[in-house]
Design a protein around this motif. Sequence first.
Motif, PDB file in Angstrom:
ATOM      1  N   MET A   1      35.141  46.291  45.989  1.00  0.00           N
ATOM      2  CA  MET A   1      35.178  45.933  44.578  1.00  0.00           C
ATOM      3  C   MET A   1      35.105  44.426  44.425  1.00  0.00           C
ATOM      4  SD  MET A   1      37.828  48.539  42.709  1.00  0.00           S
ATOM      5  CE  MET A   1      37.522  50.310  42.718  1.00  0.00           C
ATOM      6  N   ARG A   2      34.555  43.994  43.302  1.00  0.00           N
ATOM      7  CA  ARG A   2      34.440  42.567  42.998  1.00  0.00           C
ATOM      8  C   ARG A   2      35.421  42.219  41.886  1.00  0.00           C
ATOM      9  NH1 ARG A   2      28.588  40.582  41.747  1.00  0.00           N
ATOM     10  NH2 ARG A   2      28.555  40.458  44.030  1.00  0.00           N
ATOM     11  N   LEU A   3      36.210  41.176  42.111  1.00  0.00           N
ATOM     12  CA  LEU A   3      37.158  40.701  41.107  1.00  0.00           C
ATOM     13  C   LEU A   3      36.451  39.681  40.225  1.00  0.00           C
ATOM     14  CD1 LEU A   3      40.120  40.676  40.092  1.00  0.00           C
ATOM     15  CD2 LEU A   3      40.541  38.805  41.704  1.00  0.00           C
ATOM     16  N   ALA A   4      36.006  40.129  39.058  1.00  0.00           N
ATOM     17  CA  ALA A   4      35.307  39.222  38.147  1.00  0.00           C
ATOM     18  C   ALA A   4      36.278  38.243  37.513  1.00  0.00           C
ATOM     19  CB  ALA A   4      34.576  40.009  37.069  1.00  0.00           C
ATOM     20  N   ASP A   5      37.425  38.754  37.065  1.00  0.00           N
ATOM     21  CA  ASP A   5      38.449  37.879  36.497  1.00  0.00           C
ATOM     22  C   ASP A   5      39.783  38.620  36.482  1.00  0.00           C
ATOM     23  OD1 ASP A   5      38.699  39.448  34.041  1.00  0.00           O
ATOM     24  OD2 ASP A   5      36.862  38.506  33.344  1.00  0.00           O
ATOM     25  N   PHE A   6      40.843  37.888  36.256  1.00  0.00           N
ATOM     26  CA  PHE A   6      42.164  38.484  36.093  1.00  0.00           C
ATOM     27  C   PHE A   6      43.031  37.525  35.308  1.00  0.00           C
ATOM     28  CE2 PHE A   6      42.702  35.869  39.823  1.00  0.00           C
ATOM     29  CZ  PHE A   6      43.998  35.386  39.746  1.00  0.00           C
ATOM     30  N   ARG A   7      44.098  38.048  34.735  1.00  0.00           N
ATOM     31  CA  ARG A   7      45.055  37.213  34.047  1.00  0.00           C
ATOM     32  C   ARG A   7      46.453  37.561  34.554  1.00  0.00           C
ATOM     33  NH1 ARG A   7      43.704  41.106  30.071  1.00  0.00           N
ATOM     34  NH2 ARG A   7      45.492  42.213  29.191  1.00  0.00           N
ATOM     35  N   LEU A   8      47.316  36.582  34.540  1.00  0.00           N
ATOM     36  CA  LEU A   8      48.688  36.812  34.971  1.00  0.00           C
ATOM     37  C   LEU A   8      49.624  35.948  34.148  1.00  0.00           C
ATOM     38  CD1 LEU A   8      49.345  34.087  36.730  1.00  0.00           C
ATOM     39  CD2 LEU A   8      48.329  35.343  38.597  1.00  0.00           C
ATOM     40  N   GLU A   9      50.915  36.200  34.313  1.00  0.00           N
ATOM     41  CA  GLU A   9      51.939  35.413  33.648  1.00  0.00           C
ATOM     42  C   GLU A   9      52.784  34.712  34.699  1.00  0.00           C
ATOM     43  OE1 GLU A   9      54.046  37.261  30.383  1.00  0.00           O
ATOM     44  OE2 GLU A   9      52.444  38.758  30.185  1.00  0.00           O
ATOM     45  N   VAL A  10      53.332  33.583  34.313  1.00  0.00           N
ATOM     46  CA  VAL A  10      54.089  32.735  35.230  1.00  0.00           C
ATOM     47  C   VAL A  10      55.484  32.518  34.659  1.00  0.00           C
ATOM     48  CG1 VAL A  10      54.204  30.441  36.291  1.00  0.00           C
ATOM     49  CG2 VAL A  10      51.985  31.603  36.043  1.00  0.00           C
ATOM     50  N   GLY A  11      56.477  32.529  35.531  1.00  0.00           N
ATOM     51  CA  GLY A  11      57.852  32.288  35.108  1.00  0.00           C
ATOM     52  C   GLY A  11      58.504  31.199  35.940  1.00  0.00           C
ATOM     53  N   ARG A  12      59.578  30.636  35.393  1.00  0.00           N
ATOM     54  CA  ARG A  12      60.372  29.630  36.104  1.00  0.00           C
ATOM     55  C   ARG A  12      61.638  30.276  36.653  1.00  0.00           C
ATOM     56  NH1 ARG A  12      59.484  26.441  31.207  1.00  0.00           N
ATOM     57  NH2 ARG A  12      58.012  24.736  31.581  1.00  0.00           N
TER      58      ARG A  12
END
Length: 246
Positions: free
Chosen positions: A167-178
């Motif tokens: 599979m090809r990963l075209a894009d992704f989104r994630l969240e970041v925490g402290r």
Amino acid sequence: MARRKKVYEGKAKIFFEGPEPGTLIQYFKDEAVDDGDRTEGRGVLNNRLSEFFMSGLNGVGVPTHFIRRINMREQLVRMAEMLPLEVMVRNYAATGISDRLGIPEGTALPRPIVEYYLKDDKLGCPLISEEHVIAFGWANQQDLDDIVALVLRVNDVLSGAMMGVGMRLADFRLEVGRIWEGDFMRLIVADELTPDNCTLWDLRGLDAEGNPREPGPLPEMSTELARRLGVLPSNVTHTTKPTLIN
């Protein structure tokens, strides 16, 4: 679900107080992140897939909130102060950047592009610049530098894992925490990593020019990815479970 104190409920997940200070229980619902449509078993798949990717990232030194899976729908995670941002990494032109910039879908981008979106459903999670992030105090310049380093490393790991199962990963989104460890603060990958947050193309579904054909409904892609990664309990075609490679 056992009776316990709910901390937060979103479209696709519920967070409850954890058994120890600084922990939460993350419960995966069957609703989709984007449209709220319900598909039976989606939460079970997303729990297992997010466990696979989060534990794999932990294993190669990329910090995440994941501690362990509790059952088919729940994980024990670290409590973090969430930045009000969604961070998008784009490797290929897909819906969004194709519409916005007129780049044909499937075009390989010159380099991975990192974008920021304000996490606010009422506003439609608008695209924002680094200037907005810094001016409104959502993060400082050092945070942004650390975020870029973090998400590009995640991109390398996820792209390799997806390529390993065709599979090809075209894009992704994630969240970041402290999180804080004594007086030391660091940023970690939080929330989830599942096909709900990715654009994936089956390499066997590319045309002669390498452009994606219609990838099919998301639930089918989720099931197929879980099958190829070996996180489903049955009907796995390979004998060894793939691992994330740094």
